[in-house]
Design an enzyme around this catalytic site. Structure first.
Site, PDB file in Angstrom:
ATOM      1  N   PHE A 129       0.850  -1.186   0.000  1.00 10.04           N
ATOM      2  CA  PHE A 129       0.000   0.000   0.000  1.00 10.04           C
ATOM      3  C   PHE A 129       0.886   1.235   0.000  1.00 10.04           C
ATOM      4  CE2 PHE A 129      -2.416   3.463   1.959  1.00 10.04           C
ATOM      5  CZ  PHE A 129      -3.536   3.465   1.147  1.00 10.04           C
ATOM      6  N   ASP A 214       9.244   2.518   1.595  1.00  9.53           N
ATOM      7  CA  ASP A 214       8.071   3.239   2.095  1.00  9.53           C
ATOM      8  C   ASP A 214       7.975   2.946   3.596  1.00  9.53           C
ATOM      9  OD1 ASP A 214       5.577   4.078   2.939  1.00  9.53           O
ATOM     10  OD2 ASP A 214       4.537   3.460   1.094  1.00  9.53           O
ATOM     11  N   LYS A 243       2.490   9.643   8.440  1.00  5.58           N
ATOM     12  CA  LYS A 243       1.817   9.241   9.680  1.00  5.58           C
ATOM     13  C   LYS A 243       2.443   9.866  10.928  1.00  5.58           C
ATOM     14  CE  LYS A 243      -0.880   5.530   7.857  1.00  5.58           C
ATOM     15  NZ  LYS A 243      -0.522   4.935   6.586  1.00  5.58           N
TER      16      LYS A 243
HETATM   17  C1  LIG Z   1      -0.777   5.321   5.163  1.00  7.80           C
HETATM   18  C2  LIG Z   1       0.224   4.877   4.161  1.00  7.80           C
HETATM   19  C3  LIG Z   1       0.405   5.559   2.948  1.00  7.80           C
HETATM   20  C4  LIG Z   1      -0.461   6.732   2.539  1.00  7.80           C
HETATM   21  O1  LIG Z   1      -0.392   7.798   3.439  1.00  7.80           O
HETATM   22  P1  LIG Z   1      -1.546   8.935   3.360  1.00  7.80           P
HETATM   23  O2  LIG Z   1      -1.122   9.932   4.400  1.00  7.80           O
HETATM   24  O3  LIG Z   1      -2.829   8.255   3.647  1.00  7.80           O
HETATM   25  O4  LIG Z   1      -1.512   9.491   1.996  1.00  7.80           O
HETATM   26  C5  LIG Z   1       1.377   5.114   2.096  1.00  7.80           C
HETATM   27  N1  LIG Z   1       2.171   4.067   2.399  1.00  7.80           N
HETATM   28  C6  LIG Z   1       2.038   3.386   3.559  1.00  7.80           C
HETATM   29  C7  LIG Z   1       2.952   2.263   3.864  1.00  7.80           C
HETATM   30  C8  LIG Z   1       1.050   3.757   4.472  1.00  7.80           C
HETATM   31  O5  LIG Z   1       0.894   3.062   5.596  1.00  7.80           O
END
Ligand SMILES: *Cc1c(COP(=O)(O)O)cnc(C)c1O
Length: 392
Positions: A129, A214, A243
């Site tokens: 994700f 990420d 986050k």
């Molecule tokens: C939450 C998340 C995102 C997206 O972040 P947003 O602030 O919702 O755009 C991308 N990559 C990972 C691994 C995430 O947990």
């Protein structure tokens, strides 16, 4: 009739009014132990005095001035992130996916600046994700995210999570980078082994491509290190952060080495709001606490305690919990019944948790929890899991 708020979320019917530390109160005055932290965002819990003070002080001075000018808070936060990580430079954003997208653009630009514009594709993992922009869902690739939104952004090649041979076989003359989460978060708390992360580093070096991590969910102390890749003793070339970095204020960052960021020169990338003085005041306040002596060691210790206390619960209730996985304060409980039912029951019992794919219940408490909060959560879990087992 369509609700005034576009109905894209499957929301629980509860609204929260205030929070303090690891607790949050709903509009009926009911108190909950917050082991969701707004999906790993409220790293320092709610209404942390140092953050409240920073926001208040900056709020009375200057909120915004744009990136037409120097922003001292950016210079300060970027300098501190550079000092604390592999990175030489940072680009600030308003969200996780914008930070991710900055990294995706950066790896293409890198090869273009190096005279290899044909290297533009990024290898990503199934179950990943990376956020909800068109490129983000294209990189993530799951049917749930992409259905009906096509045609998708081209340039992402998906391989099975954790299979090195398959990943190596997917590298071509067009490959620019490998992009993975050290632990897949939304995908269901699916950790990479440390050996797999090391192998990705070696593979990227072997093929002259970039390693892009990420760490939006795994970063900022969540696993007991500032960033999860530190456990593997490797460093990426590029990393996106989100986050916890803002502790609840919308903030993200793309970090990179000088070599990787070679193409990111004036005029190539930008954002109106990003890194504004308000965001930077909060971001610096969050980092004050995260980098304070002993903070991360404490997270690691409390993470081990949580694991030690949750693991036996799963063994005691095998008809409800099939497996516990994760690291630090990022644990996934793979449920046997629909995880949503268990999460609803936990909430009714006063404990907030977060669902993930693969029928997983996520525990993502604020990093400031103490032993007493672990015990309180475990007591609620034990009660609810026993109930669920009785009804199974
Ligand atoms: C939450 C998340 C995102 C997206 O972040 P947003 O602030 O919702 O755009 C991308 N990559 C990972 C691994 C995430 O947990």
């Amino acid at each position: 009739m369509i609700p005034a708020v576009m109905p894209t979320y499957a929301r629980a019917d509860v609204a929260f009014e205030r929070g303090a530390g690891v607790y949050i109160w709903d509009t009926d005055g009911r108190r909950y132990l917050d082991f969701g932290a707004g999906v790993a965002v409220s790293a320092l819990g709610h209404a942390h005095p140092h953050m409240v003070q920073a926001l208040g002080e900056q709020g009375g001075k200057l909120w915004h001035c744009s990136n037409l000018y120097r922003v001292p808070g950016q210079e300060k936060l970027a300098g501190r992130l550079v000092g604390a990580t592999f990175a030489d430079t940072a680009f600030f954003t308003n969200s996780g996916v914008e930070a991710w997208e900055c990294g995706a653009k950066l790896v293409r630009k890198y090869h273009s600046a190096k005279g290899q514009p044909q290297r533009w594709r990024i290898i990503t993992a199934e179950g990943a994700f990376h956020g909800r922009t068109l490129a983000g869902i294209s990189a993530s690739g799951g049917e749930k995210l992409t259905k009906g939104f096509g045609p998708l952004v081209d340039g992402f090649d998906h391989v099975s999570w954790g299979n090195l041979n398959e990943l190596r076989a997917a590298i071509t003359e067009e490959t620019a980078a490998i992009c993975v989460e050290p632990i897949q978060g939304e995908g269901g708390i699916r950790p990479a082994t440390l050996d797999y992360l090391r192998a990705l580093r070696a593979t990227a070096d072997e093929f002259g491509i970039l390693l892009y991590l990420d760490e939006i969910q795994t970063g900022y102390g969540r696993t007991g290190k500032l960033f999860a890749h530190e456990w593997a003793g490797i460093t990426p070339d590029v990393m996106c952060v989100g986050k916890g970095i803002g502790g609840g204020f919308p903030l993200g960052a793309c970090l990179a080495t000088e070599a990787a960021a070679v193409g990111m020169t004036a005029g190539t990338h930008g954002s109106t709001y990003a890194g504004n003085p308000l965001a930077m005041a909060v971001g610096n306040a969050v980092l004050d606490v995260i980098l304070s002596p002993g903070f991360l060691e404490r997270v690691e210790r409390i993470g081990r305690l949580l694991w030690q206390r949750v693991q036996p619960l799963a063994q005691r209730h095998p008809s409800v919990i099939a497996e516990v996985r994760g690291s630090g304060l990022m644990l996934g409980l793979k449920a046997v019944p629909p995880c949503g039912d268990v999460i609803t029951a936990l909430r009714a019992a006063g404990l907030l948790t977060v669902p993930a794919s693969d029928n997983v219940i996520r525990l993502l408490p604020p990093l400031i929890i103490g032993e007493e909060h672990v015990e309180e959560a475990v007591a609620i879990l034990d009660r609810v899991l026993s109930d669920q087992a009785a009804h199974a």
